[in-house]
Design a protein around this motif. Structure first.
Motif, PDB file in Angstrom:
ATOM      1  N   THR A  60       7.511  -4.305  28.812  1.00 32.57           N
ATOM      2  CA  THR A  60       8.641  -4.096  27.913  1.00 32.57           C
ATOM      3  C   THR A  60       8.197  -4.228  26.468  1.00 32.57           C
ATOM      4  N   ALA A  61       7.392  -5.234  26.166  1.00 32.10           N
ATOM      5  CA  ALA A  61       6.932  -5.463  24.796  1.00 32.10           C
ATOM      6  C   ALA A  61       6.111  -4.291  24.261  1.00 32.10           C
ATOM      7  N   LEU A  62       5.411  -3.604  25.157  1.00 34.45           N
ATOM      8  CA  LEU A  62       4.550  -2.499  24.741  1.00 34.45           C
ATOM      9  C   LEU A  62       5.249  -1.143  24.751  1.00 34.45           C
ATOM     10  N   THR A  63       6.413  -1.047  25.403  1.00 35.17           N
ATOM     11  CA  THR A  63       7.049   0.265  25.558  1.00 35.17           C
ATOM     12  C   THR A  63       8.451   0.357  24.958  1.00 35.17           C
ATOM     13  N   HIS A  64       8.999  -0.742  24.465  1.00 34.47           N
ATOM     14  CA  HIS A  64      10.339  -0.704  23.870  1.00 34.47           C
ATOM     15  C   HIS A  64      10.258  -1.088  22.391  1.00 34.47           C
TER      16      HIS A  64
ATOM     17  N   ARG B  95       5.782   2.638  19.539  1.00 36.42           N
ATOM     18  CA  ARG B  95       6.433   2.722  20.833  1.00 36.42           C
ATOM     19  C   ARG B  95       6.845   1.355  21.342  1.00 36.42           C
ATOM     20  N   GLY B  96       6.184   0.311  20.889  1.00 39.05           N
ATOM     21  CA  GLY B  96       6.506  -1.039  21.322  1.00 39.05           C
ATOM     22  C   GLY B  96       6.569  -1.963  20.119  1.00 39.05           C
ATOM     23  N   ASP B  97       7.399  -2.989  20.227  1.00 36.29           N
ATOM     24  CA  ASP B  97       7.572  -3.887  19.088  1.00 36.29           C
ATOM     25  C   ASP B  97       7.089  -5.312  19.365  1.00 36.29           C
ATOM     26  N   LEU B  98       6.527  -5.542  20.557  1.00 37.10           N
ATOM     27  CA  LEU B  98       6.044  -6.869  20.954  1.00 37.10           C
ATOM     28  C   LEU B  98       7.140  -7.934  20.848  1.00 37.10           C
ATOM     29  N   GLY B  99       8.389  -7.523  21.029  1.00 41.63           N
ATOM     30  CA  GLY B  99       9.518  -8.452  21.020  1.00 41.63           C
ATOM     31  C   GLY B  99      10.088  -8.750  19.649  1.00 41.63           C
ATOM     32  N   THR B 100       9.609  -8.069  18.621  1.00 43.68           N
ATOM     33  CA  THR B 100      10.060  -8.338  17.251  1.00 43.68           C
ATOM     34  C   THR B 100      11.563  -8.143  17.085  1.00 43.68           C
TER      35      THR B 100
END
Length: 129
Positions: A5-9, A100-105
């Motif tokens: 999820t962290a890498l794709t959202h 593509r991903g926000d690392l949970g930001t």
């Protein structure tokens, strides 16, 4: 949050049934005007945030947030409304403009804002969820 999820959202939003408790938004037994003012003041006080629009009639605050490390600009939308029970509801959406991903930001940004709003309205008391 999973690594996938962290890498794709690259966006996060609140919803009442969100599996992440931090992303369930807030319902306050406080008048709309008081919550609106607190939300606008909280958004204005956030580090690296710039409020670009605020419309109390529509119940929307729009802001831009810059990431600390790479200084990317992300979009934040805050909605303040009344729910079916007459409580004042606050929901947010935060989305990265790049990547593509926000690392949970974005999820952390929402959680920090809601915590700051809780503190602004009630000090250390917790809000009704």
């Amino acid at each position: 949050m999973s690594l996938w999820t962290a890498l794709t959202h690259n966006r996060a939003a609140t919803r009442p049934d969100h599996p992440d408790v931090r992303l369930r938004g807030r319902a306050y037994a406080v008048p709309f005007a008081a919550v609106w003012t607190a939300a606008l003041e909280t958004a204005t006080a956030q580090a690296r945030w710039t409020v670009t629009e605020s419309d109390p009639r529509a119940g929307e605050i729009v802001a831009e947030s810059r990431t600390l490390l790479w200084r990317f600009t992300d979009d934040v939308r805050i909605r303040v409304s009344l729910d079916a029970d007459g409580n004042t509801r606050v929901d947010l959406e935060s989305a990265s403009r790049k990547g593509r991903g926000d690392l949970g930001t974005n999820a952390r940004r929402i959680a920090r804002f809601l915590h700051a709003l809780d503190c602004h309205l009630f000090g250390q008391q917790r809000a009704t969820r």
